[in-house]
Scaffold this active site. Structure first.
Site, PDB file in Angstrom:
ATOM      1  N   ASN A  46      48.255  35.328   8.546  1.00 34.72           N
ATOM      2  CA  ASN A  46      47.209  36.055   7.817  1.00 34.72           C
ATOM      3  C   ASN A  46      47.372  37.576   7.971  1.00 34.72           C
ATOM      4  OD1 ASN A  46      44.475  36.684   6.608  1.00 34.72           O
ATOM      5  ND2 ASN A  46      44.401  34.460   6.619  1.00 34.72           N
ATOM      6  N   ARG A  47      46.293  38.292   7.767  1.00 29.65           N
ATOM      7  CA  ARG A  47      46.415  39.736   7.601  1.00 29.65           C
ATOM      8  C   ARG A  47      46.101  40.545   8.858  1.00 29.65           C
ATOM      9  NH1 ARG A  47      44.954  37.002   3.350  1.00 29.65           N
ATOM     10  NH2 ARG A  47      45.898  37.518   1.352  1.00 29.65           N
ATOM     11  N   HIS A  95      51.223  37.459   7.252  1.00 29.77           N
ATOM     12  CA  HIS A  95      52.076  36.355   7.683  1.00 29.77           C
ATOM     13  C   HIS A  95      53.339  36.774   8.449  1.00 29.77           C
ATOM     14  CE1 HIS A  95      49.350  33.706   5.800  1.00 29.77           C
ATOM     15  NE2 HIS A  95      49.893  33.575   4.606  1.00 29.77           N
ATOM     16  N   HIS A 102      51.557  26.262   7.046  1.00 35.44           N
ATOM     17  CA  HIS A 102      51.084  26.622   5.713  1.00 35.44           C
ATOM     18  C   HIS A 102      51.392  25.535   4.678  1.00 35.44           C
ATOM     19  CE1 HIS A 102      49.866  29.362   2.544  1.00 35.44           C
ATOM     20  NE2 HIS A 102      49.640  30.312   3.410  1.00 35.44           N
ATOM     21  N   SER A 103      51.197  24.273   5.057  1.00 38.11           N
ATOM     22  CA  SER A 103      51.434  23.192   4.086  1.00 38.11           C
ATOM     23  C   SER A 103      50.394  23.224   2.978  1.00 38.11           C
ATOM     24  CB  SER A 103      51.382  21.833   4.784  1.00 38.11           C
ATOM     25  OG  SER A 103      52.537  21.655   5.555  1.00 38.11           O
ATOM     26  N   TYR A 104      50.855  22.910   1.768  1.00 37.48           N
ATOM     27  CA  TYR A 104      49.994  22.812   0.597  1.00 37.48           C
ATOM     28  C   TYR A 104      49.783  21.322   0.324  1.00 37.48           C
ATOM     29  CZ  TYR A 104      50.865  27.745  -0.686  1.00 37.48           C
ATOM     30  OH  TYR A 104      50.932  29.116  -0.718  1.00 37.48           O
ATOM     31  N   ASP A 108      39.736  31.308  -0.084  1.00 35.50           N
ATOM     32  CA  ASP A 108      40.829  31.940   0.668  1.00 35.50           C
ATOM     33  C   ASP A 108      40.167  32.627   1.860  1.00 35.50           C
ATOM     34  OD1 ASP A 108      43.248  32.892   1.470  1.00 35.50           O
ATOM     35  OD2 ASP A 108      43.567  34.266  -0.210  1.00 35.50           O
ATOM     36  N   GLN A 137      41.883  28.926   7.974  1.00 31.19           N
ATOM     37  CA  GLN A 137      41.841  29.559   6.663  1.00 31.19           C
ATOM     38  C   GLN A 137      41.944  28.433   5.650  1.00 31.19           C
ATOM     39  OE1 GLN A 137      41.762  32.944   6.196  1.00 31.19           O
ATOM     40  NE2 GLN A 137      42.300  33.214   4.049  1.00 31.19           N
ATOM     41  N   GLU A 140      44.840  26.065   7.147  1.00 27.34           N
ATOM     42  CA  GLU A 140      45.655  26.822   8.096  1.00 27.34           C
ATOM     43  C   GLU A 140      44.866  27.083   9.375  1.00 27.34           C
ATOM     44  OE1 GLU A 140      47.054  30.373   5.892  1.00 27.34           O
ATOM     45  OE2 GLU A 140      46.334  29.318   4.136  1.00 27.34           O
TER      46      GLU A 140
HETATM   47  C1  BGC Z   1      46.553  33.747   2.316  1.00 26.45           C
HETATM   48  C2  BGC Z   1      46.613  33.989   0.824  1.00 26.45           C
HETATM   49  C3  BGC Z   1      48.064  34.143   0.439  1.00 26.45           C
HETATM   50  C4  BGC Z   1      48.790  32.873   0.830  1.00 26.45           C
HETATM   51  C5  BGC Z   1      50.267  32.882   0.515  1.00 26.45           C
HETATM   52  C6  BGC Z   1      47.265  32.471   2.588  1.00 26.45           C
HETATM   53  O1  BGC Z   1      47.232  32.184   3.951  1.00 26.45           O
HETATM   54  O2  BGC Z   1      45.241  33.727   2.798  1.00 26.45           O
HETATM   55  O3  BGC Z   1      45.860  35.108   0.454  1.00 26.45           O
HETATM   56  O4  BGC Z   1      48.206  34.390  -0.927  1.00 26.45           O
HETATM   57  O5  BGC Z   1      48.621  32.627   2.191  1.00 26.45           O
HETATM   58  O6  BGC Z   1      50.897  33.955   1.043  1.00 26.45           O
END
Ligand code: BGC
Length: 337
Positions: A74-75, A100, A170-172, A241, A274, A301
């Site tokens: 994250n940020r 990330h 970060h699995s979708y 998000d 997240q 996440e």
């Molecule tokens: C973030 C999103 C981002 C994504 C892909 C997520 O964990 O919160 O804002 O676009 O990851 O990078």
């Protein structure tokens, strides 16, 4: 059973982990979860995570499909922070912020690995002092264990200098196994608060009660009935998000797809997750010839509070020299009877 099923190049491999119930295909590149094959109520097997057929896409594209994310997921606001009176500057790779782990975070690194037994793989990566701007040599061990219908992931790390850490996967997920959005999935999150974000996705520091908001997922709710609601925070995130804080009995998120009766239960030692509804997928080509668009999946996440270094009095993302970061997240893929 665990076996190498494909060599991508000299150092990168695809490894299959199989139990009676499910098969998980992973790579030592970014500890990426490439496939999760599970049955539906009729015994029909589908892949319930997004990914690519062409492996180079994992190495060149963003979106982190299936990847382990670190050193800090994250940020980090403005990509800079102070630790022990020293100022550190990281890559600004997401609007005005760091995201990330930077340009070449852990998702883009090749891990060493060994197969420990017929259900366990141990990955290892040494992140050098100064890599992507972070202080300290960080020694990271990641253990993937598949038992029955549950994949358990354990992260263990030590450092030789105080540093920051926040590791996630970060699995979708899309439990339909089909090319459709996740509106017909039910979501339950054991959180009575969530962190508000700004237009760049950075937590503002405001922690809000979920009561009477679309974020009240304490009882499961259909995602499609929440995500389009008129709400300032949903608008800022382009959907979900947001960091949810587990301050109830369990650190748990449950995703359920009634049509197939597939259910995913994510449990963790970490204090939050997240929840990201893939709002920025851009039509890129994924597995099985499917093009992935926004809301085609959901990421769960598990992690500490994003930007904790700026928001928490005693930031949970600091790992001190001599301490061990030791966190576990498990993913139970089951069919509801
Ligand atoms: C973030 C999103 C981002 C994504 C892909 C997520 O964990 O919160 O804002 O676009 O990851 O990078």
């Amino acid at each position: 059973m665990i076996q190498v099923i494909k060599k991508i190049d000299e150092t990168i491999e695809l490894i299959s982990m199989k139990s009676e119930e499910i098969e998980v295909v992973v790579s030592n590149y970014g500890c990426t979860i490439v496939k999760v094959l599970m049955k539906d109520e009729n015994g029909h097997v589908d892949d319930v995570v997004l990914g690519y057929d062409d492996f180079t896409n994992y190495q060149t594209l963003d979106a982190y499909l299936g990847a382990l994310v670190g050193r800090v997921a994250n940020r980090i606001g403005k990509g800079s922070f102070q630790l022990n009176d020293k100022e550190y500057h990281l890559a600004i790779n997401n609007g005005p912020n760091h995201l990330h782990g930077g340009i070449k975070g852990f998702s883009y690194q090749t891990f060493d690995y060994k197969i420990v037994d017929d259900s366990t793989i141990e990955f290892h990566y040494l992140s050098k002092d100064g890599e992507e701007g972070y202080p300290g040599n960080l020694d990271l061990k990641v253990i993937y264990q598949l038992q029955g219908d549950t994949l358990t992931v354990r992260y263990l790390a030590t450092t030789d200098k105080d540093t920051l850490i926040n590791i996630t996967n970060h699995s979708y997920f899309n439990l339909s196994g089909k090319k459709e959005n996740i509106y017909e999935h039910e979501l339950m999150v054991c959180a009575d608060t969530f962190a508000c974000i700004d237009a760049d996705g950075l937590p503002t520091g405001q922690i809000k009660k979920v009561d009477q908001t679309p974020f009240d997922l304490r009882d499961s709710a259909m995602i499609g009935e929440r995500i389009e609601l008129e709400d300032e925070q949903l608008k800022l995130g382009m959907g979900f998000d947001h960091p949810f804080l587990f301050n109830m009995k369990k650190n748990q998120v449950v995703l359920y797809h009634p049509k197939t009766k597939r259910r995913l239960v994510v449990s963790t030692t970490l204090p939050g997750a997240q929840i990201y509804t893939a709002n920025y997928l851009d039509g890129r080509l994924g597995k099985y010839g499917h093009h992935y668009y926004k809301r085609d999946a959901i990421c769960i996440e598990t992690q500490n509070l994003p930007d904790a270094i700026h928001l928490e009095k005693e930031p949970t993302t600091i790992l001190r020299k001599g301490e061990t970061y030791d966190e576990v997240t498990s993913y139970k893929f089951e069919v509801v009877k």
